[in-house]
Write an enzyme that holds these catalytic residues in place. Sequence first.
Site, PDB file in Angstrom:
ATOM      1  N   GLU A  39       0.661  -1.480  -0.081  1.00  0.00           N
ATOM      2  CA  GLU A  39       0.032   0.010  -0.023  1.00  0.00           C
ATOM      3  C   GLU A  39       1.012   1.534   0.102  1.00  0.00           C
ATOM      4  O   GLU A  39       0.802   2.509  -0.881  1.00  0.00           O
ATOM      5  CB  GLU A  39      -0.983   0.269   1.002  1.00  0.00           C
ATOM      6  CG  GLU A  39      -2.263  -1.183   1.100  1.00  0.00           C
ATOM      7  CD  GLU A  39      -3.069  -0.296  -0.238  1.00  0.00           C
ATOM      8  OE1 GLU A  39      -2.634   0.255  -0.939  1.00  0.00           O
ATOM      9  OE2 GLU A  39      -3.627  -1.096  -1.018  1.00  0.00           O
ATOM     10  N   TYR A 122      -6.236   6.493   3.775  1.00  0.00           N
ATOM     11  CA  TYR A 122      -6.419   5.479   2.299  1.00  0.00           C
ATOM     12  C   TYR A 122      -5.669   4.913   3.322  1.00  0.00           C
ATOM     13  O   TYR A 122      -6.116   3.747   3.558  1.00  0.00           O
ATOM     14  CB  TYR A 122      -6.181   5.619   1.573  1.00  0.00           C
ATOM     15  CG  TYR A 122      -5.670   5.154   0.401  1.00  0.00           C
ATOM     16  CD1 TYR A 122      -6.850   4.094   0.598  1.00  0.00           C
ATOM     17  CD2 TYR A 122      -4.617   4.494   0.427  1.00  0.00           C
ATOM     18  CE1 TYR A 122      -7.314   3.038  -0.592  1.00  0.00           C
ATOM     19  CE2 TYR A 122      -4.347   3.523  -0.078  1.00  0.00           C
ATOM     20  CZ  TYR A 122      -5.327   2.628  -0.366  1.00  0.00           C
ATOM     21  OH  TYR A 122      -5.220   1.654  -1.026  1.00  0.00           O
ATOM     22  N   ASP A 140      -9.199   5.694  -2.344  1.00  0.00           N
ATOM     23  CA  ASP A 140      -7.954   6.355  -2.710  1.00  0.00           C
ATOM     24  C   ASP A 140      -8.749   7.272  -4.408  1.00  0.00           C
ATOM     25  O   ASP A 140     -10.203   7.376  -4.412  1.00  0.00           O
ATOM     26  CB  ASP A 140      -7.191   5.392  -3.435  1.00  0.00           C
ATOM     27  CG  ASP A 140      -8.092   3.782  -4.897  1.00  0.00           C
ATOM     28  OD1 ASP A 140      -9.644   4.195  -4.737  1.00  0.00           O
ATOM     29  OD2 ASP A 140      -7.489   4.046  -4.973  1.00  0.00           O
TER      30      ASP A 140
END
Length: 336
Positions: A39, A122, A140
């Site tokens: 991520e 996020y 996102d």
Amino acid sequence: MQERNDMTMQTKLLAWYEANARKLAFRQNRNPYFIWISEIMAQQTRIEAMLPYFENFIRLYPDLPSLAQADDESLHKAWEGLGYYSRCRNLKKCAIECVERFDGRLPSTKAELKTLPGIGDYTAGAIASIAFGEKVSAIDGNVVRVFSRLYDVRADVTKAATKKQIARLVDDSLCEPIEAYNQALMELGAMVCTPKNPKCDQCPVAAWCQTDEPETLPVKPEKKARRVERKHVYVWTDGKGFHMNRRPKTGLLANLYEFDETMPDEVVRTEPLAPYTHIFSHVEWQMDATLVFVKEDAGFYSVDQIENELALPSAFAPFFEEAREKIDEDVENEKE
DNA sequence: AAGTCGGGGAC
DNA sequence: GTCCCAGACTT
């Protein structure tokens, strides 16, 4: 509008995701450490671009404790070319904090994750939902685009009020299994509900989409022109290696390596290198460059060291490539 | 709220 | 050339 067939938007989307999801390495399990690394790497970065970095990174740092003890030089080298280098520094900071605060593991809730360096709203939502199954959003750029179109949101999505509006819509839509739903929204945005030429004819949730002008959404403010900086790069060489300096530990390309911007005191001879313009998001470097031969110096870095140990920004890579070719030619000429 | 921070792929 | 990407952080 196409027939909804009594199915919910969520059901359609999940079925579509099940059938069409890309098989990505970091989705093969729910190891929180792997989810976290992937991520962070994916922030403002296309999935295809970060995949090889991910494979290399988890080989070098297979778990959180190993990352907490990472050598800073090697860490930057592992991030070389990926950009936004504060991400890799925050990774190590975060690993150290997890060792100190959370028994060497990532915390499992969005709220706790958000307190860690490099993990914002996020990423906290992504890790909490994908790795731990917490029913929270992970919004996102893809999700913003998908929802701005689904609900025909025509306000500037960079404004706080619009962000809040979209967050509310996403929150109200959440369903189980949450790890699949959040990823399905992003996958839809990446593969179908694309910024340009969206494939609405292939969209599983087109029946729920309220906009008739998807390509105009989401609305964002006009970008300001980037400033231009001119630089002259002097690549000092002793015929074998190169002189390099570490950049300041804050600001653009922090901690990475660069060539000089001044001439050395004693010059043997010079050769011009090809000019190169490097574009960053908000600045443009128009660079001229000169290869400068000096007397042999034991303090210069070898080509091998630069290739394998020093993190060299892409902005300087063309000069390094051309310069090493020229010193190779030089060695060939001396043989004759 | 606006600026900073990379690099590259798609158009 | 422009846009923007599984954004976070600082000012």
